[in-house]
Motif scaffolding. Structure first.
Motif, PDB file in Angstrom:
ATOM      1  N   PHE A  81      66.818  11.409  31.819  1.00 48.19           N
ATOM      2  CA  PHE A  81      67.479  10.320  31.687  1.00 48.19           C
ATOM      3  C   PHE A  81      67.460  10.020  29.873  1.00 48.19           C
ATOM      4  O   PHE A  81      68.484   9.072  29.527  1.00 48.19           O
ATOM      5  CB  PHE A  81      66.730   9.185  32.277  1.00 48.19           C
ATOM      6  CG  PHE A  81      67.231   9.257  33.752  1.00 48.19           C
ATOM      7  CD1 PHE A  81      68.234   8.930  34.149  1.00 48.19           C
ATOM      8  CD2 PHE A  81      66.235   9.585  34.674  1.00 48.19           C
ATOM      9  CE1 PHE A  81      68.869   9.072  35.564  1.00 48.19           C
ATOM     10  CE2 PHE A  81      66.594   9.633  35.951  1.00 48.19           C
ATOM     11  CZ  PHE A  81      67.806   9.225  36.379  1.00 48.19           C
ATOM     12  N   GLU A  82      66.650  10.361  29.132  1.00 43.06           N
ATOM     13  CA  GLU A  82      66.478  10.173  27.705  1.00 43.06           C
ATOM     14  C   GLU A  82      67.865  10.469  27.197  1.00 43.06           C
ATOM     15  O   GLU A  82      68.153   9.937  26.070  1.00 43.06           O
ATOM     16  CB  GLU A  82      65.297  11.049  27.030  1.00 43.06           C
ATOM     17  CG  GLU A  82      65.110  10.845  25.599  1.00 43.06           C
ATOM     18  CD  GLU A  82      64.171  11.636  24.970  1.00 43.06           C
ATOM     19  OE1 GLU A  82      63.862  11.460  23.738  1.00 43.06           O
ATOM     20  OE2 GLU A  82      63.636  12.397  25.695  1.00 43.06           O
ATOM     21  N   ASP A  83      68.521  11.798  27.559  1.00 40.20           N
ATOM     22  CA  ASP A  83      69.751  12.178  27.093  1.00 40.20           C
ATOM     23  C   ASP A  83      70.977  11.655  27.867  1.00 40.20           C
ATOM     24  O   ASP A  83      72.032  12.086  27.511  1.00 40.20           O
ATOM     25  CB  ASP A  83      69.727  13.781  27.342  1.00 40.20           C
ATOM     26  CG  ASP A  83      68.635  14.148  26.337  1.00 40.20           C
ATOM     27  OD1 ASP A  83      68.280  13.785  25.306  1.00 40.20           O
ATOM     28  OD2 ASP A  83      68.036  15.142  27.018  1.00 40.20           O
ATOM     29  N   TYR A  84      70.783  10.733  29.075  1.00 44.20           N
ATOM     30  CA  TYR A  84      72.002  10.251  29.795  1.00 44.20           C
ATOM     31  C   TYR A  84      72.310   9.048  29.321  1.00 44.20           C
ATOM     32  O   TYR A  84      71.809   8.062  29.146  1.00 44.20           O
ATOM     33  CB  TYR A  84      71.385  10.213  31.436  1.00 44.20           C
ATOM     34  CG  TYR A  84      72.426   9.448  32.354  1.00 44.20           C
ATOM     35  CD1 TYR A  84      73.421  10.318  32.686  1.00 44.20           C
ATOM     36  CD2 TYR A  84      72.099   8.245  32.680  1.00 44.20           C
ATOM     37  CE1 TYR A  84      74.391   9.830  33.534  1.00 44.20           C
ATOM     38  CE2 TYR A  84      73.083   7.641  33.376  1.00 44.20           C
ATOM     39  CZ  TYR A  84      74.270   8.232  33.887  1.00 44.20           C
ATOM     40  OH  TYR A  84      75.156   7.782  34.945  1.00 44.20           O
ATOM     41  N   GLU A  85      73.817   8.833  29.238  1.00 41.42           N
ATOM     42  CA  GLU A  85      74.668   7.844  29.091  1.00 41.42           C
ATOM     43  C   GLU A  85      75.108   7.131  30.140  1.00 41.42           C
ATOM     44  O   GLU A  85      75.804   7.962  31.003  1.00 41.42           O
ATOM     45  CB  GLU A  85      75.640   8.068  27.831  1.00 41.42           C
ATOM     46  CG  GLU A  85      74.899   8.511  26.672  1.00 41.42           C
ATOM     47  CD  GLU A  85      74.276   7.222  25.775  1.00 41.42           C
ATOM     48  OE1 GLU A  85      74.895   6.031  26.091  1.00 41.42           O
ATOM     49  OE2 GLU A  85      73.459   7.742  25.136  1.00 41.42           O
ATOM     50  N   PRO A  86      74.715   5.928  30.337  1.00 43.48           N
ATOM     51  CA  PRO A  86      75.148   5.235  31.633  1.00 43.48           C
ATOM     52  C   PRO A  86      76.819   5.567  31.895  1.00 43.48           C
ATOM     53  O   PRO A  86      77.490   5.296  30.920  1.00 43.48           O
ATOM     54  CB  PRO A  86      75.067   3.915  31.264  1.00 43.48           C
ATOM     55  CG  PRO A  86      73.757   3.660  30.614  1.00 43.48           C
ATOM     56  CD  PRO A  86      73.964   4.981  29.644  1.00 43.48           C
ATOM     57  N   ARG A  87      77.141   5.412  32.943  1.00 42.69           N
ATOM     58  CA  ARG A  87      78.621   5.624  33.344  1.00 42.69           C
ATOM     59  C   ARG A  87      79.245   4.507  33.979  1.00 42.69           C
ATOM     60  O   ARG A  87      78.353   3.650  34.589  1.00 42.69           O
ATOM     61  CB  ARG A  87      78.793   7.006  34.379  1.00 42.69           C
ATOM     62  CG  ARG A  87      78.161   8.003  33.834  1.00 42.69           C
ATOM     63  CD  ARG A  87      79.323   9.146  33.843  1.00 42.69           C
ATOM     64  NE  ARG A  87      78.717  10.276  33.203  1.00 42.69           N
ATOM     65  CZ  ARG A  87      79.317  11.476  32.982  1.00 42.69           C
ATOM     66  NH1 ARG A  87      80.700  11.585  33.405  1.00 42.69           N
ATOM     67  NH2 ARG A  87      78.959  12.684  32.476  1.00 42.69           N
ATOM     68  N   PRO A  88      80.587   4.396  33.910  1.00 46.41           N
ATOM     69  CA  PRO A  88      81.322   2.932  34.489  1.00 46.41           C
ATOM     70  C   PRO A  88      80.851   3.090  35.759  1.00 46.41           C
ATOM     71  O   PRO A  88      81.002   4.037  36.667  1.00 46.41           O
ATOM     72  CB  PRO A  88      82.648   3.245  34.275  1.00 46.41           C
ATOM     73  CG  PRO A  88      82.880   4.260  32.988  1.00 46.41           C
ATOM     74  CD  PRO A  88      81.631   5.211  33.344  1.00 46.41           C
ATOM     75  N   GLU A  89      80.654   1.746  36.310  1.00 43.62           N
ATOM     76  CA  GLU A  89      80.458   1.535  37.837  1.00 43.62           C
ATOM     77  C   GLU A  89      81.869   0.875  38.619  1.00 43.62           C
ATOM     78  O   GLU A  89      82.544   0.354  37.935  1.00 43.62           O
ATOM     79  CB  GLU A  89      79.212   0.724  38.126  1.00 43.62           C
ATOM     80  CG  GLU A  89      77.900   1.229  37.534  1.00 43.62           C
ATOM     81  CD  GLU A  89      76.642   0.636  37.710  1.00 43.62           C
ATOM     82  OE1 GLU A  89      76.601  -0.205  38.728  1.00 43.62           O
ATOM     83  OE2 GLU A  89      75.681   0.850  37.351  1.00 43.62           O
ATOM     84  N   THR A  90      81.624   0.852  39.944  1.00 37.29           N
ATOM     85  CA  THR A  90      82.791   0.076  40.636  1.00 37.29           C
ATOM     86  C   THR A  90      82.117  -0.669  41.608  1.00 37.29           C
ATOM     87  O   THR A  90      81.104  -0.381  42.072  1.00 37.29           O
ATOM     88  CB  THR A  90      83.696   1.334  41.187  1.00 37.29           C
ATOM     89  OG1 THR A  90      84.528   0.770  42.222  1.00 37.29           O
ATOM     90  CG2 THR A  90      82.787   2.331  41.987  1.00 37.29           C
ATOM     91  N   ALA A  91      83.009  -1.792  41.992  1.00 37.91           N
ATOM     92  CA  ALA A  91      82.537  -2.718  43.106  1.00 37.91           C
ATOM     93  C   ALA A  91      82.744  -2.151  44.386  1.00 37.91           C
ATOM     94  O   ALA A  91      82.310  -2.633  45.359  1.00 37.91           O
ATOM     95  CB  ALA A  91      83.476  -3.917  43.122  1.00 37.91           C
ATOM     96  N   ASP A  92      83.363  -0.776  44.619  1.00 40.26           N
ATOM     97  CA  ASP A  92      83.159  -0.449  45.746  1.00 40.26           C
ATOM     98  C   ASP A  92      82.168   0.405  46.445  1.00 40.26           C
ATOM     99  O   ASP A  92      81.877   0.890  47.403  1.00 40.26           O
ATOM    100  CB  ASP A  92      84.467   0.837  45.803  1.00 40.26           C
ATOM    101  CG  ASP A  92      85.857   0.399  45.587  1.00 40.26           C
ATOM    102  OD1 ASP A  92      86.120  -0.631  45.924  1.00 40.26           O
ATOM    103  OD2 ASP A  92      86.573   1.103  44.799  1.00 40.26           O
TER     104      ASP A  92
END
Length: 219
Positions: A81-92
């Motif tokens: 997770f140190e290298d992980y960039e959060p991704r867009p989320e969806t209400a679905d």
């Protein structure tokens, strides 16, 4: 002198026994044979789960020659997770709780077969899991379940309605779990993926460290 390290855990109530670490510096076949013999004497009647890298020919050869059948074969993927960039989320994507668990149960019971983490066991241990549903016009069509093992997290599976791979659902569910683990300060995630999902797993930031082969036998 110490020439190896075997770590395992068991659940007496469910007669479940699984290795976690199996590192041997010397004669691997001999060590494996002695460990299985030990399990026969100490855990008779349990189901023993033995998982090894696909290139461990000593382990795979010994178990195959001695009547063990392969229960699963997959890709061993790891993400830090140190290298992980959060991704867009969806209400679905919605979190599974006790109130809406029946929606997840309908999906999971269609695919669970004789797997250990069936719908009942997952419900009993919900505090240890991240479980999310992907819905299409409020209709659940996919679900992901990830076990909280403190620092190391593991995605145990992704279920699909009618058993058909749903690329969009897979990616948004995986993004939701990864984002949440990042927020919670987790260090790493492992995910044993199959051929169908492997390209998407790698595209989401995982690295493949090799193949994984699982053997199961009642002892």
């Amino acid at each position: 002198a110490v020439s190896g390290w075997i770590q395992f855990f068991y659940e007496k109530e469910n007669r479940y026994l699984q290795t976690v670490i199996f590192n041997i510096a010397g004669d691997f076949r001999r060590a494996l044979a002695e460990f299985i013999e030990y399990c026969y004497t100490q855990f008779a009647g349990y189901e023993l789960y033995l998982g090894f890298p696909g290139d461990n020919l000593d382990a795979i050869g010994y178990l195959t020659e001695n009547g063990w059948s392969r229960d699963d074969q997959s890709y061993n993927n790891v993400l830090f997770f140190e290298d992980y960039e959060p991704r867009p989320e969806t209400a679905d994507v919605i979190k599974v709780t006790q109130e809406n668990y029946s929606d997840f149960r309908k999906l999971h019971e269609c695919v669970q077969g004789d797997m250990y983490w069936n719908a009942d066991r997952l419900y009993e241990a919900m505090d240890e899991w991240y479980i999310y549903l992907y819905c299409d016009n409020t209709e659940p069509v996919a679900a992901i379940y990830c076990r909280d093992c403190d620092i190391l997290m593991e995605i145990f599976g992704v279920d699909f309605k009618n058993g058909r791979y749903h690329k969009e659902a897979f990616r948004v569910l995986l993004a939701k779990v990864l984002n949440e683990c990042k927020r919670q300060g987790k260090k790493s995630m492992c995910f044993f993926g199959d051929y169908e999902s492997q390209r998407d797993i790698l595209d989401m930031g995982f690295s493949c460290v090799g193949e994984y082969v699982l053997f199961v036998k009642k002892i």
